[in-house]
Structures are given as C-alpha cells and as structure tokens.
Design an enzyme around this catalytic site. Structure first.
Site, PDB file in Angstrom:
ATOM      1  N   ASP A  84      24.696 -51.066 -24.053  1.00 45.38           N
ATOM      2  CA  ASP A  84      24.784 -50.522 -22.698  1.00 45.38           C
ATOM      3  C   ASP A  84      25.151 -51.646 -21.725  1.00 45.38           C
ATOM      4  O   ASP A  84      24.513 -52.700 -21.726  1.00 45.38           O
ATOM      5  CB  ASP A  84      23.407 -49.926 -22.346  1.00 45.38           C
ATOM      6  CG  ASP A  84      23.423 -49.146 -21.056  1.00 45.38           C
ATOM      7  OD1 ASP A  84      24.490 -48.637 -20.668  1.00 45.38           O
ATOM      8  OD2 ASP A  84      22.338 -49.035 -20.437  1.00 45.38           O
ATOM      9  N   GLU A 135      34.161 -49.269 -18.024  1.00 44.69           N
ATOM     10  CA  GLU A 135      33.669 -48.806 -16.713  1.00 44.69           C
ATOM     11  C   GLU A 135      34.630 -49.168 -15.593  1.00 44.69           C
ATOM     12  O   GLU A 135      35.186 -50.259 -15.554  1.00 44.69           O
ATOM     13  CB  GLU A 135      32.288 -49.416 -16.421  1.00 44.69           C
ATOM     14  CG  GLU A 135      31.745 -49.006 -15.046  1.00 44.69           C
ATOM     15  CD  GLU A 135      30.287 -49.379 -14.820  1.00 44.69           C
ATOM     16  OE1 GLU A 135      29.494 -49.342 -15.776  1.00 44.69           O
ATOM     17  OE2 GLU A 135      29.959 -49.700 -13.660  1.00 44.69           O
TER      18      GLU A 135
HETATM   19  P1  13P Z   1      18.676 -44.525 -15.367  1.00 41.33           P
HETATM   20  O1  13P Z   1      17.825 -45.717 -15.644  1.00 41.33           O
HETATM   21  O2  13P Z   1      18.824 -44.263 -13.907  1.00 41.33           O
HETATM   22  O3  13P Z   1      18.242 -43.332 -16.120  1.00 41.33           O
HETATM   23  O4  13P Z   1      20.158 -44.901 -15.852  1.00 41.33           O
HETATM   24  C1  13P Z   1      20.370 -45.231 -17.186  1.00 41.33           C
HETATM   25  C2  13P Z   1      21.728 -45.762 -17.397  1.00 41.33           C
HETATM   26  O5  13P Z   1      22.677 -45.370 -16.774  1.00 41.33           O
HETATM   27  C3  13P Z   1      21.894 -46.781 -18.437  1.00 41.33           C
HETATM   28  O6  13P Z   1      23.178 -47.293 -18.454  1.00 41.33           O
END
Ligand code: 13P
Length: 287
Positions: A84, A135
C-alpha cells in the site's frame, strides 16, 4: 496460493462491485480478514503499508506468514498480497519478497517523473505476473506519518498513467485517509465520472474507505470504482473492543491475561467490520 489483483478487479469492474483492501498489522489481523473473506466467499486484498511491513519485521516475513496462513486455514477464495502506498524502492523490495501486487505511489512527483517510475515498476512487476496500482492526485490525510493535502486528480493525467499498463488506478477525488472532518465536502463525483470516461475499463481505486457514507460508496462503485481501501475502521474497532475488555477487568481475571483471550474481542470486531464492508461493496459470493 496468492494471486495478482488483476483478474479479481477486472471481474469486479464488469460486475459493478468492489473488492475490499484491508490493511494488516499482525497475525491476528491477517487471520481475521482471511477467515471473513472465506466465510463471505469474497475475493480479498491484504494491504501492507511500508510502516506495517517494517513493524512485522520485513516484507519477507509478511509474505511467508500470509502464504502459510492461506494454506493452513484452507482459504480457497482469491487473496492478493498488496503493498500500500509504496515508494519506488519499497515496491521493488516487495516484488522480490513475493508480494502478488504492489502500489507505486508516485503522486508526489511531477507527472513526468511519476510516469517514468511507474513504467519501470510495471516492467519489473509484469515479468513476474504481479499487478500494479498507480496513483494520480494525492489522497489527503495522514498515512505512516506522511500528510497529503488531498487533491482532485486531473482526468488527462489519469489517462496517461492508465495507458502505461497499470492494473488499477487510484485517483484522488476529495477522499482522505483516516476520519473525515465534520466539514468534509464529500466525494467529487463529477471528477470521478470524467476520470472513468477517460480511462474506460481501468479498475479505479478509492482510498480512505473509512467513514464514507454507504450511499457515496455505492455511487462511487456505479461510476467505476472496483477496489476500496479500509484501514482506520479496522484499527478503531480493534482498539475499542480491546479497551472494553481491559476496562471490564477481564484481562486480570482467571486466565484473561492470556494474549489469545485479550486479543480475541478485537479480532471479532475486525471480522464484523470486514464483513460489513464486503456486504456494502457487493463482493460477497463473488469469489
Ligand atoms: P482509511 O485508513 O481511511 O480506511 O484508508 C485506508 C487506505 O486508503 C489505505 O491506503
């Protein structure tokens, strides 16, 4: 076995539902999400931030744990292990470590540099059958100590990045990580619609899935969002359930101090949150 996120997201885009990405922090978190995905017969993406990867001692440990857990728990629904908000170096490390999907977040670079670096990551990842998320337009809020202002992505820039051959595209549409402020303007559906028109069949990713009202989530899915990331909401439900358990003094009674007992309410809370999201996103029985 882990799979890339490519196939599950193509199916989600066609079927007009979204696959949830739930971020993991430890063994309990991972187990809770995998068991819920299996129970819901839903595909799932396990998200790992660079900070969480470090916390779990490294990306190799994470890969080994997730692969073994999928096998030991007898999980048969599609599971992708996804970096992520990866840096360029982080994405390369995860590709080496055996992740099945990576996000390269080049949104803080100028568009040319974002394109160049995204291209390089795609080339390395594609050679190994690993999916790539890029992104455009930074997502607001804080993640791993990095605070983004949150901006709405330019549809033409989205098209440029989408055409590089990424498998999914995160485009900022006023969404932010963490809790939304009381005066939040909501998602920018006009921008989402334009981005979807420019990028066609490209699965779009909505970050900051915590606290977006259900009607906005459904509208976003109808406008091409096929992956929704949730992190904070699992953390909040875990913390709240653990707090209640400790405040009730149960951790001190009998064998209540046993970590397996202490963490159990939090694990159940994560399961409930994940199930609720899978139902809202429409991914139940889509495995
Ligand atoms: P939240 O922490 O707001 O749920 O977002 C998670 C996210 O987008 C991880 O990339």
């Amino acid at each position: 076995m882990l799979v890339s996120a490519s196939e599950m997201l193509k199916k989600a885009k066609e079927g007009k539902y979204a696959v949830g990405q739930f971020n993991i922090n430890n063994l309990e978190w991972t187990k809770a999400i995998l068991l819920t995905a299996q129970e819901c017969n839903s595909p799932v993406i396990l998200g790992v931030s660079e900070g969480a990867g470090k916390y779990m001692t490294g990306f190799k440990t994470v890969t080994a744990m997730v692969k073994a857990m999928v096998e030991d728990l007898g999980i048969t629904v599609p599971v992708a292990l996804h970096l992520d908000h990866g840096s360029y170096e982080g994405a390369k490390k995860c590709i080496e470590a055996g992740f099945s999907s990576v996000m390269f977040d080049g949104s803080h670079y100028g568009i040319e540099e974002n394109i160049e670096k995204t291209k390089e990551i795609i080339a390395i990842a594609n050679a190994k059958g690993i999916s790539v998320e890029a992104e455009v337009g930074s997502i607001g809020g804080e993640e791993d100590g990095v605070v983004g202002a949150g901006e709405v992505a330019d549809p033409d820039e989205c098209k440029l990045i989408a055409d590089l051959g990424v498998d999914m595209l995160a485009a900022g549409i006023g969404n932010i990580h963490g809790k939304y402020p009381a005066n939040w303007a909501g998602l920018n559906f006009e921008a989402l619609d334009k981005i979807q028109q420019k990028t066609g069949t490209m699965p779009l990713v909505l970050h900051g899935g915590t606290g977006i009202p259900a009607d906005m989530i459904q509208k976003a899915i109808s406008l091409g969002v096929s992956k929704i990331n949730v992190n904070t909401e699992c953390q909040l439900s875990f913390a709240e359930a653990t707090r209640k358990y400790v405040e009730a003094g149960k951790d001190l009674e009998g064998k209540g101090f046993d970590p397996r007992k202490l963490l159990a309410p939090g694990v159940e809370a994560i399961k409930a949150t994940v199930k609720e999201k899978m139902e809202l996103f429409g991914s139940v029985n889509k495995a």
